[in-house]
Design a protein around this motif. Sequence first.
Motif, short mmCIF file in Angstrom:
data_model
loop_
_atom_site.label_atom_id
_atom_site.label_comp_id
_atom_site.label_asym_id
_atom_site.label_seq_id
_atom_site.Cartn_x
_atom_site.Cartn_y
_atom_site.Cartn_z
N THR A 101 0.84 -1.19 0.00
CA THR A 101 0.00 0.00 0.00
C THR A 101 0.87 1.24 0.00
OG1 THR A 101 -1.69 -1.18 1.27
CG2 THR A 101 -1.83 1.23 1.24
N GLN A 102 0.61 2.16 -0.92
CA GLN A 102 1.37 3.40 -0.97
C GLN A 102 0.78 4.41 0.00
OE1 GLN A 102 4.16 3.66 -2.83
NE2 GLN A 102 4.57 5.61 -1.81
N SER A 103 1.64 5.06 0.77
CA SER A 103 1.20 6.10 1.70
C SER A 103 2.08 7.33 1.50
CB SER A 103 1.29 5.61 3.15
OG SER A 103 2.65 5.50 3.55
N ASP A 104 1.74 8.42 2.20
CA ASP A 104 2.53 9.63 2.07
C ASP A 104 3.96 9.45 2.54
OD1 ASP A 104 0.48 11.03 0.95
OD2 ASP A 104 -0.10 12.11 2.78
N VAL A 105 4.19 8.50 3.44
CA VAL A 105 5.54 8.29 3.97
C VAL A 105 6.27 7.17 3.25
CG1 VAL A 105 4.97 9.19 6.23
CG2 VAL A 105 4.70 6.76 5.80
N GLY A 106 5.63 6.55 2.24
CA GLY A 106 6.29 5.49 1.50
C GLY A 106 5.48 4.22 1.46
N LEU A 107 6.07 3.18 0.90
CA LEU A 107 5.39 1.90 0.72
C LEU A 107 5.27 1.16 2.05
CD1 LEU A 107 4.21 -0.06 -1.43
CD2 LEU A 107 6.46 -1.13 -1.51
N MET A 108 4.06 0.73 2.39
CA MET A 108 3.82 -0.05 3.59
C MET A 108 3.10 -1.33 3.18
SD MET A 108 2.65 3.05 6.13
CE MET A 108 3.28 2.33 7.63
N VAL A 109 3.21 -2.36 4.01
CA VAL A 109 2.61 -3.66 3.67
C VAL A 109 1.77 -4.15 4.85
CG1 VAL A 109 3.00 -5.97 2.76
CG2 VAL A 109 4.63 -4.14 2.23
N GLU A 135 -11.41 -5.98 5.16
CA GLU A 135 -10.13 -5.93 5.86
C GLU A 135 -9.07 -5.22 5.03
OE1 GLU A 135 -7.57 -7.02 9.22
OE2 GLU A 135 -9.60 -6.30 8.77
N ILE A 136 -9.04 -5.46 3.73
CA ILE A 136 -8.10 -4.76 2.85
C ILE A 136 -8.34 -3.25 2.93
CG2 ILE A 136 -7.47 -4.34 0.44
CD1 ILE A 136 -8.03 -7.34 -0.05
N SER A 137 -9.60 -2.85 2.86
CA SER A 137 -9.95 -1.42 2.93
C SER A 137 -9.55 -0.81 4.26
CB SER A 137 -11.45 -1.24 2.68
OG SER A 137 -11.83 0.11 2.80
N ALA A 197 -5.75 2.64 7.29
CA ALA A 197 -4.87 2.82 8.45
C ALA A 197 -3.44 3.11 8.01
CB ALA A 197 -4.92 1.57 9.33
N ALA A 198 -2.96 2.40 6.99
CA ALA A 198 -1.59 2.60 6.51
C ALA A 198 -1.43 4.00 5.92
CB ALA A 198 -1.24 1.54 5.47
N ARG A 199 -2.38 4.43 5.10
CA ARG A 199 -2.28 5.75 4.47
C ARG A 199 -2.36 6.87 5.49
NH1 ARG A 199 -5.99 3.29 0.50
NH2 ARG A 199 -4.74 2.61 -1.27
N ASN A 200 -3.11 6.65 6.56
CA ASN A 200 -3.24 7.67 7.61
C ASN A 200 -2.14 7.58 8.66
OD1 ASN A 200 -5.56 8.59 6.38
ND2 ASN A 200 -6.94 7.43 7.68
N GLY A 201 -1.22 6.63 8.48
CA GLY A 201 -0.15 6.47 9.45
C GLY A 201 -0.60 5.88 10.77
#
Length: 423
Positions: A292-300, A317-319, A324-328
């Motif tokens: 998942t791409q986020s503002d701070v970089g790629l997270m999994v 669950e994916i959503s 959560a990842a994109r919002n940090g």
Amino acid sequence: MGTHVIKMPDIGEGIAEVELSQWHVKVGDLVVEDQVLADVMTDKAMVDIPSPVHGKVIALGGQPGEVMAVGSVLISIEVEGAGNLKESDKPAPVAAKEAPVAPKVEAVVESKPAAPRTAPVCQGPMVAREADERPLASPAVRKHALDLGIQLRLVRGSGPAGRVLHEDLDAYLAQGQSNASAPTAAAYAQRNDEEQIQVIGMRRKIAQRMQDATQRAAHFSYVEEIDVTAIEELRAHLNEKHGASRGKLTLLPFLVRALVVALRDFPQMNARYDDEAQVITRLGAVHVGVATQSDVGLMVPVVRHAEARSLWDSAAEISRLATAARNGKASRDELSGSTITLTSLGALGGIVSTPVLNLPEVAIVGVNKIVERPMVVKGQVVIRKMMNLSSSFDHRVVDGMDAALFIQAIRGLLEQPATLFVE
């Protein structure tokens, strides 16, 4: 008045030190209880450090990019009453000018033009900043501003701490502040500016993990073309019938289901390889990492026990994890423990990619974009929806033939979607 010292907390799991990624306050700021003071980076996730007290910031214990030991002094706050300062807790003072609010360094930083723009300045949601002052904004907002030809220092930010949001760019454009629609001499001027960006925080962790993966694993990739016409028709049908009550389905939960079913015959793909101990661990549980791409970089973030989830359960669950990842806000547990990874760039997926393994996993399945193409079916040329799977494997553990058969199994399941649900 007294001083309350906040030390770097013990985040758990034996972590002895963390990297200070970003300050959200500076010396002289008034803070309230539960306000986020700083972000710190562990080996897996970004963690917020909140304030336990009300008061005024009088000293910062480190700079962004600095690795700090658990228990070291993070920040000192002047509070009403005696505070909790001990002689051993006194930090070295840090001047206010040395500790500005540090925006995330992963951002694509706005470059200043060599010559001033010639468009007239009109009234609008702008703010005067010094020429060298760097406004707060996410990487996506900075890139959007660059694409539009907007100087961020002229845009008033409506987000926390004056952060510039996408909505602020829209408001700026609406007031005629951007001259993106009319090229000027400045657009064609020579440029000699340079920008040095320190690699810290999440970007440093990503760089370390990618370098480690490419140096340690024997990567090889395999690409297969898949006809997704039938699965897309099924998805559209299910969304029309159940979308309002159960939520809309993307292609990802179908891919997760295909992974689960295919792994029954190829358990060697759902594994972790400890190359130091020379041990392969095959797992019955399918914990699917979804890049998942986020503002701070790629997270999994990890969809745990995908083998026990329905389509809609996986979709929800994916959503949830992606948000959560994109919002940090994704926790350490939500970002660790995957057994196989699924990566997709959606509509930007291109034709072919060569994804890097998420060590210690031995397989990653990459999804490319769906395109309509003329195909020959039973002697007739018809328009079909086609998609490539570009997948990578660790050749130390996975043989080429097994990798090809595994992807062919996924292809068969997606092209005949009824087989996804036949036990």
